[in-house]
Design an enzyme around this catalytic site. Structure first.
Site, PDB file in Angstrom:
ATOM      1  N   GLU A   1      -6.423   4.800   8.217  1.00 48.25           N
ATOM      2  CA  GLU A   1      -6.159   6.210   7.865  1.00 48.25           C
ATOM      3  C   GLU A   1      -7.396   6.847   7.227  1.00 48.25           C
ATOM      4  O   GLU A   1      -7.603   8.060   7.347  1.00 48.25           O
ATOM      5  CB  GLU A   1      -4.917   6.295   6.960  1.00 48.25           C
TER       6      GLU A   1
ATOM      7  N   LYS B   1       0.068   4.244  -0.190  1.00 49.51           N
ATOM      8  CA  LYS B   1      -0.570   5.415   0.441  1.00 49.51           C
ATOM      9  C   LYS B   1      -0.377   6.652  -0.447  1.00 49.51           C
ATOM     10  O   LYS B   1      -0.350   6.509  -1.669  1.00 49.51           O
ATOM     11  CB  LYS B   1      -0.035   5.616   1.865  1.00 49.51           C
TER      12      LYS B   1
ATOM     13  N   GLU C   1      -4.920  -4.755  10.964  1.00 43.11           N
ATOM     14  CA  GLU C   1      -3.863  -3.761  11.121  1.00 43.11           C
ATOM     15  C   GLU C   1      -4.070  -2.992  12.422  1.00 43.11           C
ATOM     16  O   GLU C   1      -4.862  -2.039  12.468  1.00 43.11           O
ATOM     17  CB  GLU C   1      -3.896  -2.773   9.953  1.00 43.11           C
TER      18      GLU C   1
ATOM     19  N   GLY D   1       3.233   2.073  10.794  1.00 42.80           N
ATOM     20  CA  GLY D   1       4.277   3.091  10.641  1.00 42.80           C
ATOM     21  C   GLY D   1       5.065   3.375  11.909  1.00 42.80           C
ATOM     22  O   GLY D   1       5.853   4.327  11.948  1.00 42.80           O
TER      23      GLY D   1
ATOM     24  N   SER E   1       3.892  -2.246  10.264  1.00 42.52           N
ATOM     25  CA  SER E   1       5.339  -2.356  10.455  1.00 42.52           C
ATOM     26  C   SER E   1       5.927  -3.698  10.031  1.00 42.52           C
ATOM     27  O   SER E   1       6.871  -4.195  10.663  1.00 42.52           O
ATOM     28  CB  SER E   1       5.709  -2.032  11.913  1.00 42.52           C
TER      29      SER E   1
ATOM     30  N   HIS F   1      -9.307   1.291   5.494  1.00 45.41           N
ATOM     31  CA  HIS F   1      -7.991   1.471   6.117  1.00 45.41           C
ATOM     32  C   HIS F   1      -8.142   2.456   7.280  1.00 45.41           C
ATOM     33  O   HIS F   1      -8.911   3.415   7.200  1.00 45.41           O
ATOM     34  CB  HIS F   1      -6.986   1.999   5.093  1.00 45.41           C
TER      35      HIS F   1
ATOM     36  N   ASN G   1       0.871  -1.182   0.000  1.00 48.68           N
ATOM     37  CA  ASN G   1       0.000   0.000   0.000  1.00 48.68           C
ATOM     38  C   ASN G   1       0.907   1.231   0.000  1.00 48.68           C
ATOM     39  O   ASN G   1       1.509   1.554   1.017  1.00 48.68           O
ATOM     40  CB  ASN G   1      -0.884  -0.055   1.263  1.00 48.68           C
TER      41      ASN G   1
HETATM   42  P1  PGA Z   1       3.232   0.220   7.583  1.00 49.08           P
HETATM   43  O1  PGA Z   1       1.724   0.445   7.088  1.00 49.08           O
HETATM   44  O2  PGA Z   1       3.706  -1.063   6.934  1.00 49.08           O
HETATM   45  O3  PGA Z   1       3.984   1.424   7.078  1.00 49.08           O
HETATM   46  O4  PGA Z   1       3.206   0.106   9.053  1.00 49.08           O
HETATM   47  C1  PGA Z   1       0.839  -0.623   6.961  1.00 49.08           C
HETATM   48  C2  PGA Z   1      -0.473  -0.144   6.419  1.00 49.08           C
HETATM   49  O5  PGA Z   1      -0.983   0.890   6.866  1.00 49.08           O
HETATM   50  O6  PGA Z   1      -1.057  -0.812   5.548  1.00 49.08           O
END
Ligand code: PGA
Length: 257
Positions: free
Chosen positions: A100, A13, A168, A174, A214, A98, A11
């Site tokens: 976010e 983003k 997640e 992140g 992560s 997601h 992803n």
């Molecule tokens: P990350 O994000 O691997 O940067 O932690 C995962 C995600 O939000 O899909």
């Protein structure tokens, strides 16, 4: 459960401009040189890059996905993108729900469900994300939150063939933090159980449940072989082909490899 074919989805983003497509070219070459036959691969770049990504990946098994879609197929919704548009641009899947989106855009379970239904309507696989926040985890609410999110976001029409679940934990995204392997196993088993009550055991046992948050080449060999983990949704580490391929390669090299 071991018969489920894993999926590693990247992803990107809100990252990626024309020059970033070189990473896709590199991924294509890397997989041609050293294939990983044991897992499916997908990249979800920003929608602006989808059509160009299709050209770069033509003739490969690397799938493309969108990162979000509007519930409706078209209309007066400035700035939004429909599932049909993503399909038209070459996507075969779309991430919905997601954290976010849930947090930055106030998306609730009902909207996420409507987006998953839009994905099915456009013949896209819905990658439905769920996960608890740090505060919910601290308060011991993780399983309650996940149950509520599954019941609210996963349509009755969901099947193993059109749906991928992604667990997640919001606090792991992140942050470099990950749950313990025991916690991942417990949560993924619980998600499968709740899905089973919703969709029936056969569908639940065939549905891919990805772990996200992560995931890196350094922890993938542990995380991805936890029972009931059928792949990864990768954010930051999907932006560089060496990292993304390093995660994928654990399926060829095996646990701890
Ligand atoms: P990350 O994000 O691997 O940067 O932690 C995962 C995600 O939000 O899909």
């Amino acid at each position: 459960m071991t018969s489920i074919r894993p999926l590693v989805a990247g992803n990107w983003k809100m990252n990626g401009i024309d020059s970033s497509l070189a990473e896709l070219g590199a991924l294509r070459e890397q997989l041609a040189e050293a294939p990983v036959a044991e897992a499916d691969v997908m990249v979800c770049p920003p929608a602006t890059l989808l059509s160009r990504a299709v050209e770069i990946l033509a003739g490969t098994d690397i799938a493309l996905g969108g990162q979000d879609c509007h519930p409706l197929p078209s209309g007066a919704h400035t700035g939004d993108i429909s599932a049909e548009m993503l399909a038209d641009a070459g996507a075969t899947a779309v991430i919905v729900g997601h954290s976010e989106r849930r947090i930055d855009h106030g998306e609730n379970d009902a909207l996420v469900k409507a987006k998953a239904l839009a994905a099915y309507r456009a013949d896209l696989t819905a990658i439905i994300c769920i996960g608890e926040t740090e505060a919910e985890r601290r308060d011991g609410e993780t399983l309650d939150v996940l149950k509520r999110q599954i019941q609210g976001s996963v349509p009755e029409e969901a099947r193993a063939a059109n749906t991928v679940m992604a667990y997640e934990p919001v606090w792991a995204i992140g942050s470099g933090l990950t749950p313990t392997l025991d916690d991942v196993a417990k949560v993924h088993g619980f998600i499968r159980e709740v899905l089973g009550r919703l969709l029936g055991q056969a569908e639940s046992e065939a549905t891919r449940i990805l772990y996200g948050g992560s995931v890196k080449p350094t922890n993938a060999a542990e995380l991805l072989f936890v029972p009931d983990v059928n792949g990864a949704l990768v954010g930051g580490a999907s932006l560089k082909t060496t990292d993304f391929y390093g995660i994928l390669a654990v399926y060829r090299d095996g646990a701890g490899g």
